[in-house]
Write a protein that holds these residues in place. Structure first.
Motif, PDB file in Angstrom:
ATOM      1  N   ASN A  97       0.788  -1.231   0.000  1.00 39.14           N
ATOM      2  CA  ASN A  97       0.000   0.000   0.000  1.00 39.14           C
ATOM      3  C   ASN A  97       0.818   1.277   0.000  1.00 39.14           C
ATOM      4  OD1 ASN A  97      -2.676  -1.020  -0.048  1.00 39.14           O
ATOM      5  ND2 ASN A  97      -2.353  -1.752   2.030  1.00 39.14           N
ATOM      6  N   THR A  98       2.109   1.193  -0.245  1.00 41.62           N
ATOM      7  CA  THR A  98       2.927   2.392  -0.383  1.00 41.62           C
ATOM      8  C   THR A  98       3.523   2.402  -1.775  1.00 41.62           C
ATOM      9  OG1 THR A  98       4.733   1.200   0.705  1.00 41.62           O
ATOM     10  CG2 THR A  98       3.453   2.691   2.054  1.00 41.62           C
ATOM     11  N   ALA A  99       3.462   3.565  -2.411  1.00 42.74           N
ATOM     12  CA  ALA A  99       3.758   3.638  -3.846  1.00 42.74           C
ATOM     13  C   ALA A  99       5.242   3.575  -4.223  1.00 42.74           C
ATOM     14  CB  ALA A  99       3.102   4.866  -4.436  1.00 42.74           C
ATOM     15  N   PRO A 100       6.047   4.616  -4.070  1.00 47.72           N
ATOM     16  CA  PRO A 100       7.436   4.510  -4.536  1.00 47.72           C
ATOM     17  C   PRO A 100       8.275   3.647  -3.604  1.00 47.72           C
ATOM     18  CG  PRO A 100       6.872   6.797  -3.974  1.00 47.72           C
ATOM     19  CD  PRO A 100       5.712   5.944  -3.634  1.00 47.72           C
ATOM     20  N   HIS A 101       9.371   3.160  -4.106  1.00 45.94           N
ATOM     21  CA  HIS A 101      10.191   2.239  -3.319  1.00 45.94           C
ATOM     22  C   HIS A 101      10.814   2.908  -2.099  1.00 45.94           C
ATOM     23  CE1 HIS A 101      13.160   4.172  -5.925  1.00 45.94           C
ATOM     24  NE2 HIS A 101      14.077   3.810  -5.043  1.00 45.94           N
ATOM     25  N   VAL A 102      11.088   4.208  -2.158  1.00 40.25           N
ATOM     26  CA  VAL A 102      11.667   4.903  -1.008  1.00 40.25           C
ATOM     27  C   VAL A 102      10.650   4.993   0.126  1.00 40.25           C
ATOM     28  CG1 VAL A 102      12.622   7.113  -0.231  1.00 40.25           C
ATOM     29  CG2 VAL A 102      13.215   6.215  -2.473  1.00 40.25           C
ATOM     30  N   ARG A 103       9.416   5.330  -0.201  1.00 34.64           N
ATOM     31  CA  ARG A 103       8.362   5.398   0.813  1.00 34.64           C
ATOM     32  C   ARG A 103       8.080   4.001   1.371  1.00 34.64           C
ATOM     33  NH1 ARG A 103       2.996   8.470  -0.704  1.00 34.64           N
ATOM     34  NH2 ARG A 103       4.481  10.186  -0.746  1.00 34.64           N
ATOM     35  N   ARG A 104       8.106   2.994   0.516  1.00 37.21           N
ATOM     36  CA  ARG A 104       7.868   1.624   0.956  1.00 37.21           C
ATOM     37  C   ARG A 104       8.939   1.173   1.939  1.00 37.21           C
ATOM     38  NH1 ARG A 104       7.507  -1.297  -3.952  1.00 37.21           N
ATOM     39  NH2 ARG A 104       5.387  -0.526  -3.957  1.00 37.21           N
ATOM     40  N   ALA A 105      10.191   1.445   1.623  1.00 35.76           N
ATOM     41  CA  ALA A 105      11.287   1.047   2.516  1.00 35.76           C
ATOM     42  C   ALA A 105      11.206   1.779   3.850  1.00 35.76           C
ATOM     43  CB  ALA A 105      12.626   1.320   1.845  1.00 35.76           C
ATOM     44  N   SER A 106      10.857   3.050   3.818  1.00 33.40           N
ATOM     45  CA  SER A 106      10.738   3.823   5.059  1.00 33.40           C
ATOM     46  C   SER A 106       9.589   3.318   5.918  1.00 33.40           C
ATOM     47  CB  SER A 106      10.522   5.298   4.741  1.00 33.40           C
ATOM     48  OG  SER A 106      11.604   5.800   4.008  1.00 33.40           O
ATOM     49  N   ALA A 107       8.474   2.995   5.296  1.00 36.37           N
ATOM     50  CA  ALA A 107       7.321   2.496   6.052  1.00 36.37           C
ATOM     51  C   ALA A 107       7.616   1.155   6.700  1.00 36.37           C
ATOM     52  CB  ALA A 107       6.111   2.384   5.130  1.00 36.37           C
ATOM     53  N   ILE A 108       8.266   0.258   5.967  1.00 30.85           N
ATOM     54  CA  ILE A 108       8.606  -1.047   6.539  1.00 30.85           C
ATOM     55  C   ILE A 108       9.614  -0.890   7.666  1.00 30.85           C
ATOM     56  CG2 ILE A 108       9.715  -3.261   6.044  1.00 30.85           C
ATOM     57  CD1 ILE A 108       8.411  -3.134   3.274  1.00 30.85           C
ATOM     58  N   ALA A 109      10.571   0.016   7.506  1.00 29.93           N
ATOM     59  CA  ALA A 109      11.562   0.236   8.563  1.00 29.93           C
ATOM     60  C   ALA A 109      10.908   0.773   9.831  1.00 29.93           C
ATOM     61  CB  ALA A 109      12.635   1.194   8.079  1.00 29.93           C
ATOM     62  N   CYS A 110       9.936   1.667   9.681  1.00 32.06           N
ATOM     63  CA  CYS A 110       9.248   2.206  10.858  1.00 32.06           C
ATOM     64  C   CYS A 110       8.443   1.133  11.580  1.00 32.06           C
ATOM     65  CB  CYS A 110       8.332   3.352  10.454  1.00 32.06           C
ATOM     66  SG  CYS A 110       9.196   4.859  10.043  1.00 32.06           S
ATOM     67  N   ILE A 111       7.844   0.234  10.824  1.00 33.94           N
ATOM     68  CA  ILE A 111       7.045  -0.823  11.440  1.00 33.94           C
ATOM     69  C   ILE A 111       7.943  -1.854  12.131  1.00 33.94           C
ATOM     70  CG2 ILE A 111       5.506  -2.764  10.931  1.00 33.94           C
ATOM     71  CD1 ILE A 111       4.132  -0.075  10.872  1.00 33.94           C
ATOM     72  N   LEU A 112       9.004  -2.259  11.466  1.00 33.81           N
ATOM     73  CA  LEU A 112       9.825  -3.350  11.994  1.00 33.81           C
ATOM     74  C   LEU A 112      10.736  -2.944  13.142  1.00 33.81           C
ATOM     75  CD1 LEU A 112      10.813  -5.282   8.766  1.00 33.81           C
ATOM     76  CD2 LEU A 112       9.028  -5.806  10.411  1.00 33.81           C
ATOM     77  N   THR A 113      11.134  -1.689  13.209  1.00 35.81           N
ATOM     78  CA  THR A 113      12.069  -1.305  14.265  1.00 35.81           C
ATOM     79  C   THR A 113      11.389  -0.925  15.562  1.00 35.81           C
ATOM     80  OG1 THR A 113      12.108   0.969  13.468  1.00 35.81           O
ATOM     81  CG2 THR A 113      13.821  -0.516  12.659  1.00 35.81           C
ATOM     82  N   ASN A 114      10.081  -0.753  15.550  1.00 34.08           N
ATOM     83  CA  ASN A 114       9.330  -0.419  16.761  1.00 34.08           C
ATOM     84  C   ASN A 114       9.894   0.830  17.417  1.00 34.08           C
ATOM     85  OD1 ASN A 114       7.502  -0.506  18.786  1.00 34.08           O
ATOM     86  ND2 ASN A 114       8.302  -2.319  19.762  1.00 34.08           N
ATOM     87  N   ILE A 115       9.844   1.919  16.696  1.00 33.66           N
ATOM     88  CA  ILE A 115      10.398   3.186  17.155  1.00 33.66           C
ATOM     89  C   ILE A 115       9.758   3.642  18.461  1.00 33.66           C
ATOM     90  CG2 ILE A 115      10.588   5.630  16.561  1.00 33.66           C
ATOM     91  CD1 ILE A 115      10.834   4.719  13.651  1.00 33.66           C
ATOM     92  N   GLY A 116       8.472   3.414  18.614  1.00 36.30           N
ATOM     93  CA  GLY A 116       7.792   3.846  19.834  1.00 36.30           C
ATOM     94  C   GLY A 116       8.326   3.174  21.080  1.00 36.30           C
ATOM     95  N   GLY A 117       8.645   1.900  20.988  1.00 35.18           N
ATOM     96  CA  GLY A 117       9.194   1.188  22.146  1.00 35.18           C
ATOM     97  C   GLY A 117      10.563   1.704  22.545  1.00 35.18           C
ATOM     98  N   ILE A 118      11.373   1.994  21.554  1.00 31.40           N
ATOM     99  CA  ILE A 118      12.707   2.524  21.838  1.00 31.40           C
ATOM    100  C   ILE A 118      12.601   3.923  22.436  1.00 31.40           C
ATOM    101  CG2 ILE A 118      14.879   3.250  20.772  1.00 31.40           C
ATOM    102  CD1 ILE A 118      14.348   1.020  18.669  1.00 31.40           C
TER     103      ILE A 118
END
Length: 82
Positions: free
Chosen positions: A23-44
């Motif tokens: 559901n994210t269009a360009p590859h840069v936005r897709r990579a950023s979205a997956i990184a935000c989900i997988l790294t659990n920024i809120g927990g850190i």
């Protein structure tokens, strides 16, 4: 009770990651979205804010930072949907 929620939380991760990737269009936005989900920024962020950078009892500055971050993520998510 808490032990039974661990497999459920782990099983959802591939579904969320594939939903974000589809559901994210360009590859840069897709990579950023997956990184935000997988790294659990809120927990850190919560660990550092609530642990040492904010005064106990009310955690005012930590609460403000977390609310601003949450609001920013909601705006970013709404921007990705449109």
């Amino acid at each position: 009770m808490a032990t039974s929620s661990i497999p459920g939380a782990s099983a959802v991760s591939p579904a969320i990651t594939s939903w974000i990737a589809n559901n994210t269009a360009p590859h840069v936005r897709r990579a950023s979205a997956i990184a935000c989900i997988l790294t659990n920024i809120g927990g850190i962020l919560a660990t550092w804010l609530l642990g040492s950078l904010s005064l106990p009892s009310r955690y005012t500055s930590a609460t403000i930072v977390l609310l601003v971050s949450f609001s920013g993520l909601r705006i970013a998510a709404a921007g990705n949907v449109v």
